[in-house]
Enzyme design. Structure first.
Site: not given
Ligand code: AMP
Length: 175
Positions: A63, A100
């Site tokens: 994305r 996670e």
């Molecule tokens: P993080 O590494 O935890 O910051 O997760 C970010 C990545 O996971 C991004 O590329 C987001 O597109 C995806 N992502 C994580 N949580 C969500 C959510 N609640 N809704 C949509 N995309 C998410």
């Protein structure tokens, strides 16, 4: 709240329990369907970073590509895809990071950025910041610098800003 923020908030679709129970997924596909809103997002990022020295946009699969590429074209600079393993054909650098559940890896081509270049990292959303931090490490392993991060959406309660402390962060809408 700016007009852009309110338009984004009314367009982003919340999907409960995707991809697993307990996750409220922020679906950005309705933004992609609205060309004038996409233009608004691109203009907003461009206005925040315009006049700063940025040599390239780095976007994370997949994305980050959707928001990073139009911005790179708008600024007239290269777009660099940070890809999942097994996708980039040439020599690569890799960074693995914790999600996670389990692990993930992102890669850059070794010649994607030159030493000393300044990259702006773009993704749709920051949650814990793990994906963004891994991308920063990739950029820095090539000898380049992260000028900052731009996100359409920030999930503030997951404190991704803390993971990225020391870096400049711009997020358009915050939950
Ligand atoms: P993080 O590494 O935890 O910051 O997760 C970010 C990545 O996971 C991004 O590329 C987001 O597109 C995806 N992502 C994580 N949580 C969500 C959510 N609640 N809704 C949509 N995309 C998410």
């Amino acid at each position: 709240m700016s007009e852009l923020e309110s338009r984004l908030k009314s367009t982003i679709r919340d999907v409960p329990d995707f991809p697993k129970p307990g996750i409220l997924f922020k679906d950005i596909t309705p933004i992609l369907a609205d060309a004038s809103l996409m233009e608004g997002v691109t203009e907003r990022f461009a206005s925040v970073w315009k006049g700063r020295s940025i040599d390239a946009i780095v976007g994370m699969e997949s994305r980050g590509f959707l928001f990073g590429m139009p911005l790179a074209m708008r600024l007239g600079i290269p777009f660099v895809p940070a890809r999942k393993p097994g996708k980039l054909p040439y020599h690569r650098v890799s960074e693995s990071y914790a999600l996670e559940y389990g692990n993930a890896t992102l890669e850059l081509h070794v010649d994607a950025l030159a030493a000393g270049q300044r990259a702006l990292v773009i993704d749709d959303l920051i949650a814990t910041g793990g994906t963004a931090l891994a991308t920063a490490r990739l950029v820095e392993r090539l000898g380049a610098t992260v000028a900052g991060f731009g996100f359409v959406i920030e999930l503030g309660f997951l404190d991704g800003r803390r993971a990225l402390s020391g870096y400049e962060i711009d997020a358009i809408v915050r939950y």
